[in-house]
Scaffold this motif. Structure first.
Motif, short mmCIF file in Angstrom:
data_model
loop_
_atom_site.label_atom_id
_atom_site.label_comp_id
_atom_site.label_asym_id
_atom_site.label_seq_id
_atom_site.Cartn_x
_atom_site.Cartn_y
_atom_site.Cartn_z
N VAL A 172 44.13 -62.63 -59.42
CA VAL A 172 44.89 -61.97 -60.49
C VAL A 172 46.39 -62.12 -60.23
N GLY A 173 47.15 -61.94 -61.30
CA GLY A 173 48.61 -61.96 -61.20
C GLY A 173 49.18 -63.35 -61.01
N ARG A 174 50.50 -63.39 -61.00
CA ARG A 174 51.18 -64.68 -60.86
C ARG A 174 50.90 -65.35 -59.53
N LYS A 175 50.69 -64.54 -58.51
CA LYS A 175 50.45 -65.11 -57.18
C LYS A 175 48.97 -65.43 -56.94
N ARG A 176 48.14 -65.13 -57.97
CA ARG A 176 46.71 -65.45 -57.91
C ARG A 176 46.05 -64.89 -56.64
N GLN A 177 46.36 -63.67 -56.32
CA GLN A 177 45.75 -63.03 -55.16
C GLN A 177 44.35 -62.54 -55.50
N ILE A 178 43.42 -62.75 -54.57
CA ILE A 178 42.05 -62.29 -54.76
C ILE A 178 42.01 -60.77 -54.70
N GLN A 179 41.38 -60.16 -55.70
CA GLN A 179 41.35 -58.71 -55.79
C GLN A 179 39.94 -58.20 -56.03
N MET A 180 39.58 -57.16 -55.30
CA MET A 180 38.29 -56.51 -55.51
C MET A 180 38.32 -55.70 -56.79
N THR A 181 37.16 -55.51 -57.41
CA THR A 181 37.08 -54.65 -58.59
C THR A 181 37.22 -53.19 -58.14
N PRO A 182 37.70 -52.31 -59.02
CA PRO A 182 37.78 -50.88 -58.67
C PRO A 182 36.44 -50.29 -58.25
N VAL A 183 35.35 -50.75 -58.86
CA VAL A 183 34.02 -50.26 -58.49
C VAL A 183 33.66 -50.69 -57.08
N LYS A 184 34.00 -51.92 -56.71
CA LYS A 184 33.71 -52.38 -55.35
C LYS A 184 34.50 -51.58 -54.33
N GLU A 185 35.77 -51.33 -54.63
CA GLU A 185 36.60 -50.55 -53.71
C GLU A 185 36.00 -49.17 -53.45
N LEU A 186 35.55 -48.52 -54.52
CA LEU A 186 34.96 -47.19 -54.39
C LEU A 186 33.64 -47.27 -53.62
N ALA A 187 32.83 -48.29 -53.93
CA ALA A 187 31.54 -48.43 -53.26
C ALA A 187 31.72 -48.63 -51.75
N LEU A 188 32.66 -49.47 -51.36
CA LEU A 188 32.90 -49.71 -49.94
C LEU A 188 33.41 -48.45 -49.25
N ALA A 189 34.21 -47.66 -49.96
CA ALA A 189 34.72 -46.41 -49.39
C ALA A 189 33.60 -45.42 -49.11
N HIS A 190 32.47 -45.58 -49.84
CA HIS A 190 31.31 -44.70 -49.65
C HIS A 190 30.18 -45.41 -48.90
N ASN A 191 30.50 -46.56 -48.32
CA ASN A 191 29.53 -47.32 -47.51
C ASN A 191 28.27 -47.69 -48.30
N LEU A 192 28.47 -48.05 -49.57
CA LEU A 192 27.36 -48.47 -50.41
C LEU A 192 27.20 -49.98 -50.37
N ALA A 193 25.96 -50.44 -50.49
CA ALA A 193 25.70 -51.87 -50.57
C ALA A 193 26.26 -52.41 -51.88
N VAL A 194 26.88 -53.59 -51.83
CA VAL A 194 27.52 -54.18 -53.01
C VAL A 194 26.95 -55.57 -53.27
N PHE A 195 26.57 -55.81 -54.52
CA PHE A 195 26.14 -57.13 -54.98
C PHE A 195 27.14 -57.63 -56.01
N GLN A 196 27.49 -58.93 -55.93
CA GLN A 196 28.46 -59.50 -56.87
C GLN A 196 28.01 -60.86 -57.40
N PRO A 197 26.91 -60.89 -58.13
CA PRO A 197 26.44 -62.17 -58.67
C PRO A 197 27.35 -62.70 -59.77
N GLU A 198 27.61 -63.99 -59.73
CA GLU A 198 28.39 -64.61 -60.81
C GLU A 198 27.63 -64.46 -62.13
#
Length: 312
Positions: free
Chosen positions: A40-66
């Motif tokens: 995202v952004g001009r610098k094209r930095q890889i960014q997690m989705t807000p849902v992923k950030e919250l899930a990781l903060a609660h130690n939840l398993a995360v799946f990210q299929p294309e």
């Protein structure tokens, strides 16, 4: 016994809904499914989705299929043995095989169905000048946003609202609606109602052509378009042959030719429309950062004068 749920969602709207489920304490979130990390952004930095950030903060398993359909991730998700699926602005269709593998699947959709099925309901509510916007909790079926409606709630659209503020408001509405309605739905005491097919309308994702301002429209229509695309994808016009983004604007006094500069001083830029006029407030000329109209007029736009035209 706690109800076991797979949660699927991507933006901040969905994160707010997930937060509500986690806070309840009567649901076990077995895993979270969200879109892949993006640049995202001009610098094209890889960014997690807000849902992923919250899930990781609660130690939840995360799946990210294309693409979840036919993926190994879908098989792994089905093997978790969830009772049901809750989705909110996930961004992908769920295959029938996945829906059939659970006892229930509900979606928190940011419109008052059957109005605005599709991916941009909040944008369209603003662009079309609706008085209210809302959220519908519905059963998931193979057809997009066509399931039976479990419950709905709405808020008044204020003059100061834009896509960003309305997303925040409706995220809270959606969270509270889900928490209030889900127990009764699961117990069978809340019976879903079919949508009225004669009242269906759609809100497909905004395409680039729709972002362009047509100065022949009324000032009110253009005001709604600008706020219905802020903070994304952002409306634009042309100035000196290049894209000129308009982030914020207000309906103004006065009449004049469509697209013509009617008032120009150090702090104000008013442009004629098909009916009325529009005062530009926050803009971004090509190759420049987003700025207030004052900064533009005293800098990049210092040569702009009354009688000049946008989009010519």
């Amino acid at each position: 016994m706690m109800t076991k749920i797979i949660f699927m969602g991507t933006p901040a709207f969905a994160a707010t809904v997930l937060e509500g489920l986690l806070a309840e304490g009567q649901y076990e979130i077995l895993a979270v499914v969200t879109q892949p990390d993006r640049a995202v952004g001009r610098k094209r930095q890889i960014q997690m989705t807000p849902v992923k950030e919250l899930a990781l903060a609660h130690n939840l398993a995360v799946f990210q299929p294309e693409k979840i359909s036919g993926s190994q991730e879908m098989i792994d998700i089905m093997d978790l043995g969830a009772d049901g699926i809750v989705t909110a602005a996930f961004g992908q269709f769920l295959p029938t095989k996945l829906l059939d593998s659970v006892d229930f699947a509900v979606n928190v959709h940011a419109s008052l169905l059957p109005k605005y099925r599709g991916g941009a309901p909040i944008h369209y509510a603003l662009i079309n000048g609706d008085e209210r916007a809302g959220v519908t909790l519905m059963e998931m079926v193979k057809e997009m946003d066509a399931g039976d409606m479990i419950a709905s709630d709405s808020v008044l659209i204020e003059e100061t609202d834009n896509v960003g503020t309305l997303f925040e408001k409706l995220a809270i509405v959606g969270r509270d609606l889900l928490i209030k309605s889900l127990p009764d739905y699961l117990s069978g005491s809340l019976i879903p109602e079919p949508q009225d097919a004669s009242k269906v309308s759609f809100s497909p994702n905004i395409n680039p052509e729709e972002e362009k301002l047509d100065w022949n429209k009324s000032a009110r229509q253009l005001f709604n378009q600008v706020r219905g695309m802020y903070p994304w994808p952002v409306a634009h016009t042309l100035w000196q042959g290049e894209r000129f983004k308009v982030y914020e604007a207000l309906v103004a006094e006065g009449e004049g030719a469509a697209g013509q500069v009617l008032v120009r001083n150090k702090k104000e830029l008013i442009v004629g429309t098909g009916q009325g006029s529009l005062s530009l407030k926050t803009v971004q000329p090509a190759g420049k950062p987003k700025m207030s109209i004052t900064d533009f007029l005293n800098g990049a736009g210092r040569d702009l004068k009354v009688g000049d035209y946008f989009d010519k």
